[in-house]
Each structure stands twice: as structure tokens, then as C-alpha cells.
Design a protein around this motif. Structure first.
Motif, PDB file in Angstrom:
ATOM      1  N   GLY A 354       0.658  -1.440  -0.095  1.00 15.47           N
ATOM      2  CA  GLY A 354       0.005   0.000   0.092  1.00 15.47           C
ATOM      3  C   GLY A 354       0.904   1.227  -0.231  1.00 15.47           C
ATOM      4  O   GLY A 354       0.330   2.445   0.390  1.00 15.47           O
ATOM      5  N   LEU A 355       2.137   0.979  -0.465  1.00 17.38           N
ATOM      6  CA  LEU A 355       2.684   2.469  -0.709  1.00 17.38           C
ATOM      7  C   LEU A 355       2.723   3.007  -1.910  1.00 17.38           C
ATOM      8  O   LEU A 355       2.869   2.380  -3.016  1.00 17.38           O
ATOM      9  N   ILE A 356       2.438   4.421  -2.207  1.00 15.63           N
ATOM     10  CA  ILE A 356       1.943   4.969  -3.113  1.00 15.63           C
ATOM     11  C   ILE A 356       2.922   6.072  -3.438  1.00 15.63           C
ATOM     12  O   ILE A 356       2.784   6.888  -2.412  1.00 15.63           O
ATOM     13  N   GLY A 357       3.455   6.446  -4.471  1.00 17.79           N
ATOM     14  CA  GLY A 357       3.901   7.642  -4.745  1.00 17.79           C
ATOM     15  C   GLY A 357       5.112   7.855  -4.147  1.00 17.79           C
ATOM     16  O   GLY A 357       5.564   9.213  -3.850  1.00 17.79           O
ATOM     17  N   LEU A 358       5.962   7.013  -3.972  1.00 18.50           N
ATOM     18  CA  LEU A 358       7.266   7.216  -3.409  1.00 18.50           C
ATOM     19  C   LEU A 358       8.231   7.910  -4.565  1.00 18.50           C
ATOM     20  O   LEU A 358       8.277   7.532  -5.659  1.00 18.50           O
ATOM     21  N   GLU A 359       8.878   8.857  -3.935  1.00 19.17           N
ATOM     22  CA  GLU A 359       9.739   9.533  -4.794  1.00 19.17           C
ATOM     23  C   GLU A 359      11.189   9.026  -4.982  1.00 19.17           C
ATOM     24  O   GLU A 359      11.618   8.403  -3.790  1.00 19.17           O
ATOM     25  N   GLY A 360      11.730   9.308  -6.145  1.00 24.00           N
ATOM     26  CA  GLY A 360      13.182   8.742  -6.379  1.00 24.00           C
ATOM     27  C   GLY A 360      13.783   9.194  -7.449  1.00 24.00           C
ATOM     28  O   GLY A 360      13.362  10.369  -8.038  1.00 24.00           O
ATOM     29  N   LYS A 361      14.804   8.889  -7.847  1.00 24.10           N
ATOM     30  CA  LYS A 361      15.731   9.505  -8.966  1.00 24.10           C
ATOM     31  C   LYS A 361      16.106   8.355  -9.746  1.00 24.10           C
ATOM     32  O   LYS A 361      16.628   7.184  -9.282  1.00 24.10           O
ATOM     33  N   VAL A 362      16.372   8.660 -11.271  1.00 23.02           N
ATOM     34  CA  VAL A 362      16.886   7.555 -12.021  1.00 23.02           C
ATOM     35  C   VAL A 362      18.470   7.584 -11.998  1.00 23.02           C
ATOM     36  O   VAL A 362      18.940   8.810 -11.801  1.00 23.02           O
ATOM     37  N   THR A 363      19.219   6.485 -11.699  1.00 23.77           N
ATOM     38  CA  THR A 363      20.495   6.560 -11.451  1.00 23.77           C
ATOM     39  C   THR A 363      21.159   5.851 -12.651  1.00 23.77           C
ATOM     40  O   THR A 363      22.453   5.947 -12.801  1.00 23.77           O
ATOM     41  N   GLY A 364      20.763   5.146 -13.396  1.00 24.04           N
ATOM     42  CA  GLY A 364      21.176   4.338 -14.615  1.00 24.04           C
ATOM     43  C   GLY A 364      20.290   3.915 -15.593  1.00 24.04           C
ATOM     44  O   GLY A 364      19.287   3.613 -15.362  1.00 24.04           O
ATOM     45  N   LEU A 365      20.962   4.103 -16.909  1.00 27.09           N
ATOM     46  CA  LEU A 365      20.281   3.651 -17.946  1.00 27.09           C
ATOM     47  C   LEU A 365      21.016   2.415 -18.644  1.00 27.09           C
ATOM     48  O   LEU A 365      22.256   2.848 -19.302  1.00 27.09           O
ATOM     49  N   GLY A 366      20.552   1.287 -18.923  1.00 28.39           N
ATOM     50  CA  GLY A 366      21.268   0.430 -19.450  1.00 28.39           C
ATOM     51  C   GLY A 366      21.326   0.358 -20.996  1.00 28.39           C
ATOM     52  O   GLY A 366      20.419   0.761 -21.762  1.00 28.39           O
ATOM     53  N   THR A 382      17.468   1.895 -13.730  1.00 30.53           N
ATOM     54  CA  THR A 382      17.325   1.655 -12.399  1.00 30.53           C
ATOM     55  C   THR A 382      17.405   2.940 -11.955  1.00 30.53           C
ATOM     56  O   THR A 382      17.748   3.852 -12.411  1.00 30.53           O
ATOM     57  N   ALA A 383      16.514   3.014 -10.522  1.00 31.77           N
ATOM     58  CA  ALA A 383      16.474   4.345  -9.754  1.00 31.77           C
ATOM     59  C   ALA A 383      16.637   3.867  -8.435  1.00 31.77           C
ATOM     60  O   ALA A 383      16.561   2.848  -8.063  1.00 31.77           O
ATOM     61  N   VAL A 384      16.724   5.028  -7.604  1.00 35.27           N
ATOM     62  CA  VAL A 384      16.980   4.811  -6.306  1.00 35.27           C
ATOM     63  C   VAL A 384      15.800   5.597  -5.323  1.00 35.27           C
ATOM     64  O   VAL A 384      15.623   6.675  -5.879  1.00 35.27           O
ATOM     65  N   LEU A 385      15.299   5.096  -4.632  1.00 37.46           N
ATOM     66  CA  LEU A 385      14.188   5.875  -3.624  1.00 37.46           C
ATOM     67  C   LEU A 385      14.912   7.037  -2.924  1.00 37.46           C
ATOM     68  O   LEU A 385      16.007   6.645  -2.193  1.00 37.46           O
ATOM     69  N   ASP A 386      14.357   8.259  -2.705  1.00 35.48           N
ATOM     70  CA  ASP A 386      15.108   9.152  -1.881  1.00 35.48           C
ATOM     71  C   ASP A 386      14.855   8.774  -0.414  1.00 35.48           C
ATOM     72  O   ASP A 386      15.827   8.950   0.339  1.00 35.48           O
ATOM     73  N   LYS A 387      13.768   8.197   0.208  1.00 38.90           N
ATOM     74  CA  LYS A 387      13.664   7.756   1.385  1.00 38.90           C
ATOM     75  C   LYS A 387      13.251   6.136   1.601  1.00 38.90           C
ATOM     76  O   LYS A 387      12.128   6.015   1.244  1.00 38.90           O
ATOM     77  N   PRO A 388      14.378   5.663   2.005  1.00 36.68           N
ATOM     78  CA  PRO A 388      14.171   4.059   2.155  1.00 36.68           C
ATOM     79  C   PRO A 388      12.671   3.959   3.257  1.00 36.68           C
ATOM     80  O   PRO A 388      12.644   4.900   4.296  1.00 36.68           O
TER      81      PRO A 388
END
Length: 470
Positions: A354-366, A382-388
Motif C-alpha cells: 500500500g505504498l503509493i507515490g514514493l519519490e526517487g531518482k533515475v541512477t542508470g540507463l542500461g 535503475t532508480a533509487v528511492l529518496d527515502k528508504p
């Protein structure tokens, strides 16, 4: 709540959306009077609300976290297990301990062996030092004999005295001979001449005696000198032999080398014993959450040689997951990959928890394409969430929106509510009294399922999304 963009939606969702949108547009293709509305089928409505509109590409993905699989390098019985599944540990924290009794005994035994090896080394050094010192004394003694000068003073004095006496007697003979010659020249005769002859004879005998004494003294001197030379030659030979022996001992370090090897071997044995003792304690190499503990106190575990971090979780003793960095890997269609770049914002939904709209950033494009059996090409992003979030587990499914545009705090309605007549946009508004009003609007940015309303509506109004024939 943010509206997650669906540029190219999941097949089933897109199909349903298109069918619903077509039905809505057909339903609203004409105008109705209130009486007609009352007779129509049940309608569906939606409240006009303020919200955020997101436009972008989306993809299904999976959460990925870095994990370390740990095992003991040596075998033994577990005496203590401190790690518990679900526990958060810090790097360097002690996780488990094997029975250390035999390992401690091995350390003490190695210490004793090292003490013996060092004592043997010290003995070898002392013995070599004594041998060198003793052989050096012999060498110096022979060198002194070899270098000693001939210094027999008594014989030298006797020889010198014999030479002096001979010189004296020779001079006396010359004097007596001269006196005899003078007596003859003076016409001496008789007893006077006889006396002169007697003096000459006595001087000759004295000279012969002095010559004999000199010869005897010279012989004694020469004999002593010859003996000296023989002894000198013998001393030189002995000195040369002793020099070879001394140099050989000085150059040879076999005993020291063997003793040093014994020490180094014992030190290595002690180091190995200490290393094995240290291997009886398992520490956390990273900070994170313990997700697997494969044993309890009293169990026997088999050791693994080398780095156990590459083993599978199932075969490891403890697995720790680094929850400080939560990545999401997703496959995105070749038509969308050019719209993505490192640093681009994302929104992720993890629907299972039930976690919706978690923010993050793209870190890599294969850059390596993946082509399925139907020929569809995709690339790994590949992306990384801002807040684990501690509720998220490794491997969970995620739905990711790669944001191209975003508007916040705008009026939003479903695209199902909008229909077109003569190139203009309209909606059906249900008023408070239940009547339906056809109203023109101006829609702005759309993500395929929702649109921004620039004018024509206000927050709180209700629009019809289906059930009315327009």
C-alpha cells in the motif's frame, strides 16, 4: 494524492480505459433534458478536486537491495548466536560465535613452539658468535707468528763480537808484520829478530782463532735464522688454512638460516592459530537488516573457504540486507528510453504494502537491449528511492512512473468525463438539485487518464463520467 502518469499503460488497464472512454464519448454525444436523464440508466460521477498531475512513462519494476551472505570460514559448534531475523545491525557488530576451546589451545601450543624456536635461534647466534671468536683468536695468533721478525739478540751480539775480534786480531797481525819488516830493515838479528818473528806468529794464530770464532758464530746465527724462516713458512701455511676456516665460518649462516626459518614457521603457525580463533567470531561487514539466520546455539556448522559473500542466501548462515539504499530496476520500452536521463524524478507504487507515490531518482540507463520472443525491445533502467522505507522488502514488485512533466494543485477530472462537439470540449455537470448541465470547459495537460481543467469548473463540482447519452 498524486496522479501517476500512464503514457503507455499496462495492456489490460489501457484496454479498459479506452473502452470506458469510448463509451463515455458515445454516451455524451448529444444533449438531454432533465426528463431524459431521469429515464436513463444509472450514471457514474466524479467530484472535481485539486491534485497533482504527472505525465511520463511507466514500467513494472522490482525492488533490489544489496545483500551479503555470510558463513563461517571454519567448522565448529555454535556457542552463541546474537543475530535475530528482522534485527538491524551495524557494521562490525558481533553476530555469532563458535566454540573457541580447541582454538585457544592451538594458540597456546603455537606460542610454546615459537618460544622454543626463538630459543634455538638465540643458541645458534651465540654458538656462531663463540665459534667466530675462538677461530679469530687462533687466526690472530698465527698471524703474529707469521709476521714476527727474526730477533735472536744473543746470536746477533755473538756474531757482532766475533766480527769485532777478527778485525782486532787482523789489525794486530798487520802491526806485528810491520814491526818484523822494520826490524829486518834495521838489520836486527838474533834474539831481537826472533822476538819479532814470535810476535808475528802469535798474531797469526790469534787471527786464525778469531776467524774460527766468527765462523762458529755465523753458523749458529745462520742455523737460527734458517729455523726462523722454516717456522715463519709453517706459520704462514697454518695462518692461510685458519683464514680459510674463519672466513668459511663467517660466511656460512646455515645454522642461523635454519633457526630463522624455524622462527618464521612458528610465527606463521601462531598467526594461523590467531586467525582461526578470529574466524570463530562472525561480524557484520555492513550495516543493515538481518533477513536470514540459519542456525542456533548448539548446532554444528561447516566452514566455507574464501569469501562467503558470493554464496546464495539458502546456503549461507546469515544474510544481511543493506536497507539504506533501495533501488528499483525496471524494463522500459525502446520508444520511451530516449525520454529518460540520470537524475530524472520518478514515482513508485508498491501496491503489495500500500505504498503509493514514493519519490526517487533515475541512477542508470542500461545500454544493452533485451529482445523478447515477439521482438519487443526494452532496456533496463535503475532508480533509487529518496527515502528508504522499512516496510519494503528486497524483490517486491513496483510500478514506476518516470516523470516528464508535473503540475501541482490543479483541478483534475477523469478523461471519461470530457467529450468533444464541433471541436470544443464539454462535460456534463450534475447540480445539487440532480439536474444535468452541459458545460464547455478548457482542458490542459493530460496524462491519458486524467486532465487538468483550466476553466469551466470549480473544485467540489460533480461531473458525469458515464451513464448519460448526450
Amino acid at each position: 494524492m498524486d496522479s501517476l502518469t500512464l503514457k503507455k499503460g499496462r495492456p489490460k488497464r489501457i484496454l479498459l480505459a479506452l473502452v470506458a472512454a469510448a463509451a463515455a464519448m458515445l454516451a455524451f454525444s448529444g444533449c438531454s433534458k432533465p426528463d431524459d436523464v431521469a429515464a436513463s440508466a444509472k450514471i457514474s460521477t466524479q467530484e472535481v478536486k485539486l491534485g497533482n498531475l504527472v505525465v511520463g512513462s511507466y514500467a513494472d519494476g522490482r525492488v533490489a537491495m544489496s545483500s551479503v551472505n555470510l558463513s563461517f570460514e571454519i567448522s565448529g559448534k555454535l556457542t552463541e548466536v546474537r543475530a535475530v531475523t528482522g534485527q538491524t545491525v551495524q557494521a562490525g557488530e558481533l553476530l555469532a560465535v563458535l566454540d573457541e576451546e580447541e582454538l585457544n589451545d592451538a594458540v597456546e601450543s603455537a606460542k610454546r613452539d615459537l618460544d622454543k624456536a626463538r630459543a634455538a635461534y638465540n643458541d645458534a647466534v651465540s654458538s656462531r658468535k663463540y665459534s667466530l671468536s675462538s677461530e679469530k683468536i687462533k687466526l690472530d695468533s698465527l698471524y703474529s707468528k707469521y709476521q714476527a721478525p727474526f730477533d735472536d739478540v744473543e746470536l746477533k751480539e755473538a756474531l757482532d763480537a766475533a766480527n769485532v775480534r777478527l778485525e782486532e786480531k787482523t789489525a794486530e797481525l798487520l802491526y806485528a808484520t810491520a814491526a818484523y819488516d822494520e826490524a829486518i830493515a834495521a838489520g836486527a838479528a838474533g834474539p831481537e829478530l826472533a822476538e819479532a818473528e814470535k810476535q808475528v806468529e802469535a798474531a797469526e794464530n790469534a787471527k786464525l782463532s778469531a776467524e774460527a770464532s766468527l765462523a762458529s758464530a755465523q753458523k749458529a746465527y745462520d742455523s737460527a735464522y734458517a729455523k726462523y724462516l722454516a717456522e715463519k713458512a709453517s706459520a704462514k701455511e697454518n695462518y692461510d688454512l685458519q683464514k680459510i676456516r674463519y672466513d668459511s665460518i663467517a660466511a656460512s649462516s646455515l645454522s642461523i638460516t635454519n633457526a630463522e626459518y624455524g622462527v618464521s614457521t612458528a610465527e606463521a603457525k601462531l598467526d594461523a592459530a590467531y586467525a582461526n580463533l578470529e574466524k570463530a567470531r562472525l561480524y557484520a561487514p555492513i550495516s543493515g537488516k538481518v533477513v536470514l539466520v540459519n542456525g542456533k546455539a548448539g548446532d554444528f556448522v561447516s566452514g566455507r573457504t574464501g569469501d562467503s559473500s558470493g554464496t546464495s542466501a539458502a546456503s549461507s548462515f546469515i544474510t544481511i540486507t543493506d536497507t539504506s539504499v533501495m533501488s528499483i530496476t525496471a524494463s522500459i520500452n525502446e520508444g520511451d528510453i530516449s525520454d529518460l536521463e540520470a537524475g530524472q524524478s520518478i514515482r513508485a507504487n508498491i501496491e503489495a504494502i500500500g505504498l503509493i507515490g514514493l519519490e526517487g531518482k533515475v541512477t542508470g540507463l542500461g545500454a544493452v537491449p533485451k529482445i523478447d520472443n515477439s521482438g519487443i525491445v526494452s532496456y533496463t533502467v535503475t532508480a533509487v528511492l529518496d527515502k528508504p522505507n522499512e516496510r519494503i522488502f528486497d524483490g517486491m514488485s513496483a510500478f514506476v512512473t518516470f516523470i516528464k512533466k508535473e503540475k501541482t494543485n490543479v483541478l483534475l477530472i477523469s478523461n471519461k468525463a470530457i467529450f468533444i462537439e464541433e471541436g470544443k470540449q464539454y462535460v456534463q455537470v450534475r447540480k445539487a438539485d440532480g439536474t444535468i448541465e452541459k458545460r464547455p470547459i478548457t482542458a490542459g495537460l493530460s496524462n491519458g487518464s486524467q486532465s487538468e481543467v483550466i476553466e469551466g469548473l470549480e473544485a467540489g463540482e460533480t461531473v458525469v463520467t458515464s451513464g448519460i447519452v448526450k
